[in-house]
Scaffold this motif. Sequence first.
Motif, PDB file in Angstrom:
ATOM      1  N   ASN A  76      38.347  32.723  39.752  1.00 33.88           N
ATOM      2  CA  ASN A  76      38.754  34.085  40.368  1.00 33.88           C
ATOM      3  C   ASN A  76      37.375  34.781  40.746  1.00 33.88           C
ATOM      4  O   ASN A  76      37.783  36.315  41.262  1.00 33.88           O
ATOM      5  N   THR A  77      36.580  35.326  39.975  1.00 36.74           N
ATOM      6  CA  THR A  77      35.009  35.733  40.871  1.00 36.74           C
ATOM      7  C   THR A  77      35.535  35.636  42.559  1.00 36.74           C
ATOM      8  O   THR A  77      35.042  37.241  42.622  1.00 36.74           O
ATOM      9  N   GLU A  78      34.908  34.504  42.760  1.00 40.46           N
ATOM     10  CA  GLU A  78      35.175  34.076  44.489  1.00 40.46           C
ATOM     11  C   GLU A  78      36.306  35.184  45.248  1.00 40.46           C
ATOM     12  O   GLU A  78      36.118  35.448  45.764  1.00 40.46           O
ATOM     13  N   GLN A  79      37.592  34.989  44.637  1.00 43.66           N
ATOM     14  CA  GLN A  79      38.184  35.553  44.650  1.00 43.66           C
ATOM     15  C   GLN A  79      38.723  36.796  44.626  1.00 43.66           C
ATOM     16  O   GLN A  79      38.685  37.682  45.925  1.00 43.66           O
ATOM     17  N   THR A  80      38.389  37.537  43.869  1.00 41.09           N
ATOM     18  CA  THR A  80      37.686  38.754  43.855  1.00 41.09           C
ATOM     19  C   THR A  80      36.865  39.560  45.154  1.00 41.09           C
ATOM     20  O   THR A  80      36.779  40.343  46.086  1.00 41.09           O
ATOM     21  N   PHE A  81      35.869  38.540  45.185  1.00 42.35           N
ATOM     22  CA  PHE A  81      35.270  38.748  46.898  1.00 42.35           C
ATOM     23  C   PHE A  81      35.631  38.883  47.642  1.00 42.35           C
ATOM     24  O   PHE A  81      35.285  40.016  48.398  1.00 42.35           O
ATOM     25  N   GLU A  82      36.312  37.494  48.004  1.00 45.49           N
ATOM     26  CA  GLU A  82      37.226  37.539  48.913  1.00 45.49           C
ATOM     27  C   GLU A  82      37.985  39.322  49.514  1.00 45.49           C
ATOM     28  O   GLU A  82      37.532  39.539  50.446  1.00 45.49           O
ATOM     29  N   LEU A  83      38.358  39.283  48.581  1.00 45.05           N
ATOM     30  CA  LEU A  83      39.381  40.671  48.861  1.00 45.05           C
ATOM     31  C   LEU A  83      38.300  41.700  49.416  1.00 45.05           C
ATOM     32  O   LEU A  83      38.961  42.609  49.524  1.00 45.05           O
ATOM     33  N   LEU A  84      37.655  41.312  48.302  1.00 45.70           N
ATOM     34  CA  LEU A  84      36.721  43.527  48.753  1.00 45.70           C
ATOM     35  C   LEU A  84      35.877  43.018  50.052  1.00 45.70           C
ATOM     36  O   LEU A  84      36.222  44.272  50.843  1.00 45.70           O
ATOM     37  N   THR A  85      35.537  42.331  50.036  1.00 50.22           N
ATOM     38  CA  THR A  85      34.985  41.472  51.584  1.00 50.22           C
ATOM     39  C   THR A  85      36.467  42.233  52.937  1.00 50.22           C
ATOM     40  O   THR A  85      35.604  43.688  53.443  1.00 50.22           O
ATOM     41  N   ASP A  86      36.913  41.608  52.311  1.00 52.39           N
ATOM     42  CA  ASP A  86      38.071  42.465  53.953  1.00 52.39           C
ATOM     43  C   ASP A  86      38.302  43.255  53.958  1.00 52.39           C
ATOM     44  O   ASP A  86      38.799  44.199  55.014  1.00 52.39           O
ATOM     45  N   GLY A  88      36.828  46.094  52.780  1.00 61.19           N
ATOM     46  CA  GLY A  88      34.927  46.536  54.058  1.00 61.19           C
ATOM     47  C   GLY A  88      34.702  47.685  52.408  1.00 61.19           C
ATOM     48  O   GLY A  88      33.486  47.836  53.615  1.00 61.19           O
ATOM     49  N   VAL A  89      34.668  47.623  51.523  1.00 62.08           N
ATOM     50  CA  VAL A  89      33.856  48.289  50.213  1.00 62.08           C
ATOM     51  C   VAL A  89      32.351  47.133  50.266  1.00 62.08           C
ATOM     52  O   VAL A  89      32.442  46.206  50.453  1.00 62.08           O
ATOM     53  N   THR A  90      31.605  48.164  50.122  1.00 62.17           N
ATOM     54  CA  THR A  90      30.626  47.937  49.857  1.00 62.17           C
ATOM     55  C   THR A  90      30.776  46.796  47.781  1.00 62.17           C
ATOM     56  O   THR A  90      30.858  48.019  47.044  1.00 62.17           O
ATOM     57  N   ALA A  91      30.127  45.608  47.832  1.00 63.27           N
ATOM     58  CA  ALA A  91      30.205  45.733  46.301  1.00 63.27           C
ATOM     59  C   ALA A  91      29.161  45.018  46.028  1.00 63.27           C
ATOM     60  O   ALA A  91      28.642  44.112  46.815  1.00 63.27           O
ATOM     61  N   PHE A  92      28.798  44.525  44.674  1.00 60.28           N
ATOM     62  CA  PHE A  92      27.641  44.196  44.131  1.00 60.28           C
ATOM     63  C   PHE A  92      28.259  43.030  42.998  1.00 60.28           C
ATOM     64  O   PHE A  92      29.288  43.284  42.526  1.00 60.28           O
ATOM     65  N   HIS A  93      27.216  42.057  42.218  1.00 61.97           N
ATOM     66  CA  HIS A  93      27.895  40.959  41.599  1.00 61.97           C
ATOM     67  C   HIS A  93      27.513  41.196  40.262  1.00 61.97           C
ATOM     68  O   HIS A  93      26.004  41.443  39.496  1.00 61.97           O
ATOM     69  N   GLU A  94      28.363  41.912  38.890  1.00 61.83           N
ATOM     70  CA  GLU A  94      27.761  42.089  37.308  1.00 61.83           C
ATOM     71  C   GLU A  94      27.611  40.731  36.788  1.00 61.83           C
ATOM     72  O   GLU A  94      28.459  41.701  35.683  1.00 61.83           O
ATOM     73  N   PRO A  95      27.262  39.508  37.128  1.00 63.84           N
ATOM     74  CA  PRO A  95      27.918  38.520  35.910  1.00 63.84           C
ATOM     75  C   PRO A  95      27.717  38.451  33.893  1.00 63.84           C
ATOM     76  O   PRO A  95      26.492  39.602  34.181  1.00 63.84           O
ATOM     77  N   SER A  96      28.248  38.312  33.680  1.00 64.78           N
ATOM     78  CA  SER A  96      28.849  38.213  32.075  1.00 64.78           C
ATOM     79  C   SER A  96      28.076  36.725  31.783  1.00 64.78           C
ATOM     80  O   SER A  96      27.491  36.349  30.861  1.00 64.78           O
ATOM     81  N   GLU A  97      28.222  35.597  32.717  1.00 64.19           N
ATOM     82  CA  GLU A  97      27.613  34.339  32.647  1.00 64.19           C
ATOM     83  C   GLU A  97      27.094  34.166  33.888  1.00 64.19           C
ATOM     84  O   GLU A  97      27.489  34.331  34.885  1.00 64.19           O
ATOM     85  N   ALA A  98      26.327  33.254  33.982  1.00 63.44           N
ATOM     86  CA  ALA A  98      25.469  32.815  34.728  1.00 63.44           C
ATOM     87  C   ALA A  98      26.036  32.048  36.160  1.00 63.44           C
ATOM     88  O   ALA A  98      25.845  31.949  37.073  1.00 63.44           O
ATOM     89  N   THR A  99      26.609  31.439  35.151  1.00 58.72           N
ATOM     90  CA  THR A  99      28.066  30.401  36.164  1.00 58.72           C
ATOM     91  C   THR A  99      29.203  31.096  36.798  1.00 58.72           C
ATOM     92  O   THR A  99      29.812  30.399  37.754  1.00 58.72           O
ATOM     93  N   HIS A 100      28.929  32.039  36.658  1.00 56.70           N
ATOM     94  CA  HIS A 100      30.050  33.096  37.852  1.00 56.70           C
ATOM     95  C   HIS A 100      29.135  33.503  38.856  1.00 56.70           C
ATOM     96  O   HIS A 100      30.143  34.073  39.683  1.00 56.70           O
ATOM     97  N   VAL A 101      27.640  32.637  39.482  1.00 60.24           N
ATOM     98  CA  VAL A 101      26.988  33.148  40.250  1.00 60.24           C
ATOM     99  C   VAL A 101      27.861  31.982  41.360  1.00 60.24           C
ATOM    100  O   VAL A 101      26.901  30.707  40.619  1.00 60.24           O
ATOM    101  N   THR A 102      27.708  31.829  42.155  1.00 58.41           N
ATOM    102  CA  THR A 102      27.627  31.274  43.213  1.00 58.41           C
ATOM    103  C   THR A 102      26.994  31.342  44.794  1.00 58.41           C
ATOM    104  O   THR A 102      26.882  32.574  44.701  1.00 58.41           O
ATOM    105  N   GLU A 103      27.252  30.136  45.351  1.00 54.65           N
ATOM    106  CA  GLU A 103      26.807  30.682  46.753  1.00 54.65           C
ATOM    107  C   GLU A 103      27.450  31.912  47.634  1.00 54.65           C
ATOM    108  O   GLU A 103      27.768  32.109  48.196  1.00 54.65           O
ATOM    109  N   LYS A 104      29.214  31.151  47.225  1.00 49.00           N
ATOM    110  CA  LYS A 104      30.485  32.221  47.813  1.00 49.00           C
ATOM    111  C   LYS A 104      29.779  33.763  46.942  1.00 49.00           C
ATOM    112  O   LYS A 104      29.533  34.905  47.996  1.00 49.00           O
ATOM    113  N   HIS A 108      29.291  37.557  49.498  1.00 52.26           N
ATOM    114  CA  HIS A 108      29.648  38.598  49.617  1.00 52.26           C
ATOM    115  C   HIS A 108      28.977  39.521  48.815  1.00 52.26           C
ATOM    116  O   HIS A 108      29.108  40.240  49.130  1.00 52.26           O
ATOM    117  N   ALA A 109      28.366  39.308  47.898  1.00 55.25           N
ATOM    118  CA  ALA A 109      27.828  40.109  47.492  1.00 55.25           C
ATOM    119  C   ALA A 109      26.690  40.838  47.924  1.00 55.25           C
ATOM    120  O   ALA A 109      25.808  40.447  48.673  1.00 55.25           O
TER     121      ALA A 109
END
Length: 422
Positions: A76-86, A88-104, A108-109
Amino acid sequence: MSLTQFAKRFESAASLLSIAGRTLLGLETNPVPGEWTHITKVDPEGEKRLPLLFPSYLSHTSAVSVGGSQDVTDENTEQTFELLTDSGVTAFHEPSEATHVTEKTRDHANFLAVPEVLNGDSESLVGTLGKGIDYVREDLGPEILEQKTGLPLSEFLGDRAGDFVAGMMMDEAVFEAYIIMNVDSAAAREANVTEEDLLSPQEAKERALAAQHHLESEIIYLEYSGTFGGDEAVEMLEAIDDGVTWSQIWYGGGLDNSENAQRVLDAGADAVVVGDAFHRVAELEAELFDRAREEFDGDASAEQLQSWVDETVDIEDSEAVNYLSTIPEVTEPEQRAIEYLAAGLEFGLAVADVAEELSDPTPSEIRTAVSDRQFAVESTFRAIPGADANGMVEEFAGGLLADHFDLEMPERAVAAHFGIDL
């Protein structure tokens, strides 16, 4: 001179130049833009929904922070980033767990923001970070190298491959040094912040100075998490601002009006962070959508819906105004709120009208029905810099229809993040 000696001298010289640039010369070397004044927190958690017109609301914020602590997954983190990328907003990732960080998410971030709590236990400062680095070394790092190069480099380089990626990611990352001042919050529970850990303004200033000069934290984050800090927060910010010169100072907690937002900015915060107020807009929009379907038969014009929203909602005290009024650049938040709520309802009602015209459709028929329909909201999205207006309309409408007809389509994952349900 040996290669090792050269590397040491080069690294020492680069470090000295960096320190001189940001202290003696006053150069802006912080990678976090100083012009950011408003950050919106978007939580991928299923319960934290987005308004259908979220691109318009977010077009006024400086940047979006993606992350949450409950029911957040890499998916659901990847899905959120895909929505935000479309959008046009600038978005960065503040993960609460390392496993939320993926190549996707990395693709996007804008950057990875690593939280570190200055008044919690050692686990919240270095323990969680250590676990994250271990995950990058052992799992994510080798996977990234193999995807980028097409070669199983970890088989040849061993641990050095993971060390290289871990070092690169930490060098690129931005560090958020939190001072948590609400012991009843989820953030305090996770960091084990108790009454004994609450800081005085002078202690907060000292921790902030340690974060800036020793930890080199790009952000000092005063967090009241869900409640407004009032006079205490103002005094804390003034003290932190008196010491900090390079790190950006952010305030988060209970902001839902312009007066309090401006108050903390005047006290020394470079930016305010708003999360709950934004997600509550989706709750209002969903409630109004159900009522509008009963009020209007089929399509309704933007003018009709704006008048209806103005008559139906106590707009000055609405969730939409509460969010928009925290953004210093937004003038006339009441009128903006009426326009955005009406446009979201107009779009939702139009998609519901398409649903009534379809009977047991296939994914292909849904996509055809959406592409054949002219949705007024496309012109609204087109006014947002960097947004893919046509793509968002087709994805949002297709997702709502796929969810309504229980069809397996990629767009359906998008609809899962909206408050409106057909």
